[in-house]
Design an enzyme around this catalytic site. Structure first.
Site, PDB file in Angstrom:
ATOM      1  N   ASP A 112     -23.019-110.994  52.396  1.00  0.00           N
ATOM      2  CA  ASP A 112     -23.161-112.246  52.943  1.00  0.00           C
ATOM      3  C   ASP A 112     -23.788-113.255  51.862  1.00  0.00           C
ATOM      4  O   ASP A 112     -24.753-112.959  51.114  1.00  0.00           O
ATOM      5  CB  ASP A 112     -24.175-112.060  54.181  1.00  0.00           C
ATOM      6  CG  ASP A 112     -24.512-113.544  54.930  1.00  0.00           C
ATOM      7  OD1 ASP A 112     -23.634-113.869  55.750  1.00  0.00           O
ATOM      8  OD2 ASP A 112     -25.843-113.944  55.083  1.00  0.00           O
ATOM      9  N   GLU A 145     -18.497-113.157  50.421  1.00  0.00           N
ATOM     10  CA  GLU A 145     -18.570-114.482  51.282  1.00  0.00           C
ATOM     11  C   GLU A 145     -18.759-115.559  50.402  1.00  0.00           C
ATOM     12  O   GLU A 145     -19.621-116.192  50.567  1.00  0.00           O
ATOM     13  CB  GLU A 145     -19.256-114.483  52.716  1.00  0.00           C
ATOM     14  CG  GLU A 145     -19.050-115.588  53.508  1.00  0.00           C
ATOM     15  CD  GLU A 145     -20.366-116.193  54.216  1.00  0.00           C
ATOM     16  OE1 GLU A 145     -21.596-115.918  53.758  1.00  0.00           O
ATOM     17  OE2 GLU A 145     -20.334-116.971  55.409  1.00  0.00           O
TER      18      GLU A 145
HETATM   19  C1  BGC Z   1     -23.132-115.713  58.243  1.00  0.00           C
HETATM   20  C2  BGC Z   1     -23.699-116.532  59.156  1.00  0.00           C
HETATM   21  C3  BGC Z   1     -25.174-116.624  58.624  1.00  0.00           C
HETATM   22  C4  BGC Z   1     -25.427-117.069  57.443  1.00  0.00           C
HETATM   23  C5  BGC Z   1     -27.115-116.719  57.105  1.00  0.00           C
HETATM   24  C6  BGC Z   1     -23.267-116.756  56.909  1.00  0.00           C
HETATM   25  O1  BGC Z   1     -22.413-117.152  55.908  1.00  0.00           O
HETATM   26  O2  BGC Z   1     -21.916-115.588  58.224  1.00  0.00           O
HETATM   27  O3  BGC Z   1     -23.464-116.358  60.203  1.00  0.00           O
HETATM   28  O4  BGC Z   1     -25.811-117.464  59.583  1.00  0.00           O
HETATM   29  O5  BGC Z   1     -24.602-116.498  56.463  1.00  0.00           O
HETATM   30  O6  BGC Z   1     -26.982-115.557  56.783  1.00  0.00           O
END
Ligand code: BGC
Length: 516
Positions: free
Chosen positions: A200, A262
């Site tokens: 993340d 991500e």
């Molecule tokens: C996750 C979200 C989350 C955020 C903070 C993101 O990219 O996919 O759902 O709210 O990171 O952790």
């Protein structure tokens, strides 16, 4: 061992499970790990290769689990570590790999590290785990992604940084103790047998030295502007050695463990730096998700994707939906750009055309499933689920809604529990009790899995057919070439191995005469 086996992540179709909304075994209205285990057979029959589970670790659930208070335990809402082991063993026995979500940019404010930092006071080594600063005003102009300032003040006067909710303090990745702690967390899960991680917000982990002001916060808000220099809280070079270390840890385990970042970094040539051979195996290709669905834009994105990722020997991933954006069956049913998409649609906004949206979405998915590389599916898209666009304010749980006083409705609309059996109860078989942490829209009963299973032409059977074809022709490891003679302003056509894919981006009916 064939090439597919060797490099599974290069071609895999990975299905995102959002645990609180997938299947609920104990009937409390929130999905859980035993619920997932009980339904893994249906994912196997869909024809996917792996699942990615959004966070199920201990958490106060202020951001639906992306606020972790213990990285090495399961939140009681979802079950126990034993439940996780059973899930993993069942998935493996079905030949499905399991990726779990790792959230390293921030913890929950209920994590021991943060509680200790608060208790230990200013200047203590415990505070070095996070970004604490003195001052009468917020230390800089940074904004939270969920709205409002990215700083909150403690009663002792110090401020702490949070790029997301105030309950999600950002970790200080310059601190070697933080780095070591996360290496232990990786090992904890790798020892348990997970096949890898979805990481993340890795592009948020590094912060520019001295935490300077964002040079253009008025224009960029909490984000960044493509093509302009890195803002001080995104894409810092300092993070790359961390991922190299993680990659080495993964590679020290047998069985091709993999990680997908991500990394919301654009342009794609910049994103590709995150998937150099000794860093992440994959990143989400958000450019694809963001691109307007027109022949011109999609062609440009596909060309750029192959160029950028190809240059570093990485596969491209393809993604159309996830738990942070409006479901593509609704997004494509109107004029909803990414900004609106990630902010959701509420009862007072213009509503999508469900029929048109689903037709377009299904066509877009089929077009995408023919591409070489790895594909991410989001739970429910195989049923053609629309976004819940009329969710009333009292049900809203995404922190974005509260932090912007409702100006942005947030992401709840794509997170509504799945309908499994039509008309068995109010939650369409999500559980036995009919309870549901977010109410399903009435239309969900019409999309339930049991209504589509075995029904020729249903969205579910179309997904199954396409996934089977993809496997049979080994398209994930395939080749790509535009079929120029068939392309036009509104049509894209390409070949992957023996497959010819033609996609009409308009709504008019068209027929093609093919030579062979
Ligand atoms: C996750 C979200 C989350 C955020 C903070 C993101 O990219 O996919 O759902 O709210 O990171 O952790």
């Amino acid at each position: 061992m064939g090439q597919t086996q060797l490099d599974w992540w290069r071609s895999a179709v990975i299905y995102q499970i959002y645990p609180r909304s997938f299947a609920d075994a104990n009937g409390d209205g929130i999905g859980d790990l035993p619920g997932i285990t009980s339904r893994l057979g249906s994912l196997k029959s869909l024809g996917i290769d792996a699942v990615w589970l959004s966070p199920f670790m201990r958490s106060p659930q202020k951001d639906a689990g992306y606020d972790v208070s213990d990285y090495c335990d399961v939140d009681p809402l979802f079950g126990t570590l034993d439940d996780f082991d059973r899930l993993l063993a069942t998935a493996h026995s079905l030949g499905l790999r399991v990726l779990i979500d790792l959230v390293p940019n921030h913890t929950s404010d209920q994590h021991e590290w943060f509680k200790r930092a608060v208790a230990a006071g200013p200047g203590s080594p415990e505070r070095e785990f996070y970004h604490f600063r003195d001052g009468d005003a917020p230390p800089n102009n940074w904004q939270s992604m969920f709205g409002g300032p990215a700083w909150t003040q403690l009663p002792d006067g110090q401020w702490y940084c949070h790029l997301f909710d105030s309950s999600q303090p950002d970790l200080n990745w310059e601190n070697p103790k933080v780095q070591e702690a996360f290496e232990d967390i990786l090992r904890f899960w790798l020892d348990r047998g997970v096949d890898g991680f979805r990481v993340d917000q890795p592009h948020a982990m590094g912060k520019a030295k001295g935490l300077p002001d964002h040079p253009d916060v008025e224009r960029a808000g909490a984000g960044f502007i493509e093509g302009e220099p890195s803002p001080p809280m995104w894409f810092q070079e300092s993070v790359h050695p961390i991922f190299r270390k993680w990659r080495a840890i993964l590679e020290s385990y047998p069985g091709q463990r993999a990680m997908c970042g991500e990394a919301y970094v654009l342009p794609l040539s910049f994103m590709a730096l995150w998937v150099r051979p000794d860093e992440f195996h994959q990143t989400f290709n958000f450019r694809y998700l963001d691109s307007p669905w027109t022949a011109k834009d999609i062609r440009k994105t596909i060309d750029e994707s192959f160029d950028a990722f190809g240059a570093v020997g990485a596969p491209s991933t393809w993604v159309l939906s996830n738990h942070d954006v409006m479901r593509h069956a609704s997004r494509m049913g109107g004029d909803f750009g990414r900004t609106t998409a990630s902010d959701g649609v509420g009862p007072n906004d213009p509503q999508p055309d469900a029929e048109l949206g689903l037709k377009r979405a299904l066509a877009a998915t089929l077009f995408t499933l023919g591409l070489p590389g790895s594909m991410y599916l989001y739970q429910g898209e195989e049923l053609g689920l629309p976004e819940h666009t009329t969710l009333e304010p009292e049900f809203r749980q995404d922190p974005t809604f509260a932090r912007t006083n409702g100006a942005r409705v947030g992401r709840d609309g794509c997170r509504v529990p799945l309908p499994w059996e039509s008309n068995v109860n109010e939650s369409s078989g999500f559980n036995q009790t009919g309870k549901s942490w977010l109410p399903q829209p009435a239309a969900y009963a019409n999309y339930a899995r049991d209504l589509q299973e075995g029904v020729e032409g249903s969205t579910l059977e179309t997904y199954k057919w396409a996934l089977a074809k993809r496997k049979e022709l080994n398209l994930g490891h395939g080749t790509f070439e535009w079929a120029e003679d068939l392309c036009s302003e509104s049509v894209l056509a390409y070949r992957n191995r023996s497959l010819l894919v033609i996609h009409n981006f308009e709504t008019n009916e068209t027929t093609w005469k093919l030579d062979s």
